[in-house]
Enzyme design. Structure first.
Site, PDB file in Angstrom:
ATOM      1  N   ASP A  70       0.877  -1.167   0.000  1.00 55.77           N
ATOM      2  CA  ASP A  70       0.000   0.000   0.000  1.00 55.77           C
ATOM      3  C   ASP A  70       0.913   1.215   0.000  1.00 55.77           C
ATOM      4  O   ASP A  70       1.942   1.224   0.683  1.00 55.77           O
ATOM      5  CB  ASP A  70      -0.911   0.008   1.223  1.00 55.77           C
ATOM      6  CG  ASP A  70      -2.070   0.983   1.020  1.00 55.77           C
ATOM      7  OD1 ASP A  70      -2.655   0.993  -0.079  1.00 55.77           O
ATOM      8  OD2 ASP A  70      -2.383   1.753   1.942  1.00 55.77           O
ATOM      9  N   PHE A 153       3.301   7.621 -13.065  1.00 55.70           N
ATOM     10  CA  PHE A 153       1.849   7.631 -12.869  1.00 55.70           C
ATOM     11  C   PHE A 153       1.558   8.443 -11.615  1.00 55.70           C
ATOM     12  O   PHE A 153       2.468   8.956 -10.961  1.00 55.70           O
ATOM     13  CB  PHE A 153       1.306   6.196 -12.733  1.00 55.70           C
ATOM     14  CG  PHE A 153       1.666   5.527 -11.429  1.00 55.70           C
ATOM     15  CD1 PHE A 153       2.927   5.004 -11.222  1.00 55.70           C
ATOM     16  CD2 PHE A 153       0.739   5.446 -10.384  1.00 55.70           C
ATOM     17  CE1 PHE A 153       3.270   4.409 -10.008  1.00 55.70           C
ATOM     18  CE2 PHE A 153       1.069   4.846  -9.181  1.00 55.70           C
ATOM     19  CZ  PHE A 153       2.340   4.334  -8.989  1.00 55.70           C
TER      20      PHE A 153
HETATM   21  P1  IMP Z   1      -1.648   2.085  -4.409  1.00 55.55           P
HETATM   22  O1  IMP Z   1      -0.782   1.686  -3.273  1.00 55.55           O
HETATM   23  O2  IMP Z   1      -1.229   1.412  -5.701  1.00 55.55           O
HETATM   24  O3  IMP Z   1      -3.116   1.941  -4.105  1.00 55.55           O
HETATM   25  O4  IMP Z   1      -1.379   3.637  -4.682  1.00 55.55           O
HETATM   26  C1  IMP Z   1      -2.046   4.641  -3.994  1.00 55.55           C
HETATM   27  C2  IMP Z   1      -1.915   5.984  -4.690  1.00 55.55           C
HETATM   28  O5  IMP Z   1      -0.719   6.624  -4.235  1.00 55.55           O
HETATM   29  C3  IMP Z   1      -1.786   5.944  -6.207  1.00 55.55           C
HETATM   30  O6  IMP Z   1      -3.033   5.959  -6.855  1.00 55.55           O
HETATM   31  C4  IMP Z   1      -1.032   7.223  -6.485  1.00 55.55           C
HETATM   32  O7  IMP Z   1      -1.915   8.304  -6.499  1.00 55.55           O
HETATM   33  C5  IMP Z   1      -0.120   7.344  -5.276  1.00 55.55           C
HETATM   34  N1  IMP Z   1       1.199   6.740  -5.547  1.00 55.55           N
HETATM   35  C6  IMP Z   1       1.712   5.627  -4.983  1.00 55.55           C
HETATM   36  N2  IMP Z   1       2.931   5.362  -5.465  1.00 55.55           N
HETATM   37  C7  IMP Z   1       3.188   6.341  -6.376  1.00 55.55           C
HETATM   38  C8  IMP Z   1       4.296   6.591  -7.249  1.00 55.55           C
HETATM   39  O8  IMP Z   1       5.302   5.879  -7.307  1.00 55.55           O
HETATM   40  N3  IMP Z   1       4.174   7.692  -8.020  1.00 55.55           N
HETATM   41  C9  IMP Z   1       3.095   8.507  -8.028  1.00 55.55           C
HETATM   42  N4  IMP Z   1       2.032   8.301  -7.254  1.00 55.55           N
HETATM   43  C10 IMP Z   1       2.076   7.220  -6.424  1.00 55.55           C
END
Ligand code: IMP
Length: 202
Positions: A70, A153
């Protein structure tokens, strides 16, 4: 040894596979392992709680060691927000454009020196015997005043990593981002703990 990954995100799978391969650990998606994993609601209030929820659910359902992560962005001037709500900051899940607009707006009057921020990633590996490993990786930086770069992203176009000489995360190559990313740092620590646990052949 086979591990299952509680995500459909193929980019995360590739990164994990690269880091764990030297340990003799193979990382499979649920599809590859021939099992169906329930999508777990991220109800935790910390990255750790959410990673543990996802990994333990995947482990229970598959009977295999399961890895979940997460991650999100913490901004000092916003008291650590958007944090675990990073993906949902502007409401609609996964709308990177609106999330960035809302962030730039919230920081409109915040001067450069007060725009400190960090990407955080927590990884959990849950084992069928009930044990688990949890690690955390951080990439420190600050929030730009405008977008730049077209890679990556999420918040990458407005995140200026401390290690990138003023370039945004979205301006870096995949290899450059991988080398400093919060996810890489958390996964390296997981690999280290797996070695200490005697898992794999390293
Ligand atoms: P998840 O852990 O994949 O659910 O990511 C949660 C949210 O955090 C993503 O939708 C992004 O908005 C942000 N996020 C997490 N890691 C990154 C990264 O490496 N670059 C940019 N945004 C990130």
């Amino acid at each position: 040894m086979n591990f299952i990954l509680a995500t459909h995100n193929l980019k995360k799978r590739e990164e994990l596979a690269r880091i764990l391969a030297p340990l003799g650990v193979r990382v499979l998606t649920a599809e590859e392992a021939g099992v169906t994993l329930t999508d777990v609601e991220e109800t935790g209030t910390t990255f750790e709680e959410n990673a543990v929820l996802k990994a333990e659910s995947g482990c229970r359902e598959s009977g295999m060691p399961c890895v979940a992560d997460d991650s999100g962005l913490e901004v000092d001037a916003l008291g650590g927000a958007p944090g675990v709500y990073s993906a949902r900051y502007a409401g609609a899940h996964g709308n990177d454009g609106k999330n960035i607009d809302k962030l730039l707006d919230a920081l409109r009057d915040v001067p450069r020196e007060a725009r400190g921020a960090r990407f955080v990633c927590t990884v959990c590996c849950a084992f069928p015997d009930g044990t688990r490993i949890v690690t955390r990786g951080v990439c420190g930086g600050s929030i730009a005043f405008a977008r730049s770069g077209d890679g990556g992203f999420g918040y990458d176009p407005v995140f200026l990593p401390d290690d990138a000489l003023g370039q945004s995360m979205a301006s870096l190559s995949d290899a450059q981002k991988d080398a400093i990313s919060h996810r890489r740092r958390a996964l390296e620590k997981l690999a280290q703990k797996l070695r200490e646990k005697g898992i794999g052949n390293a």
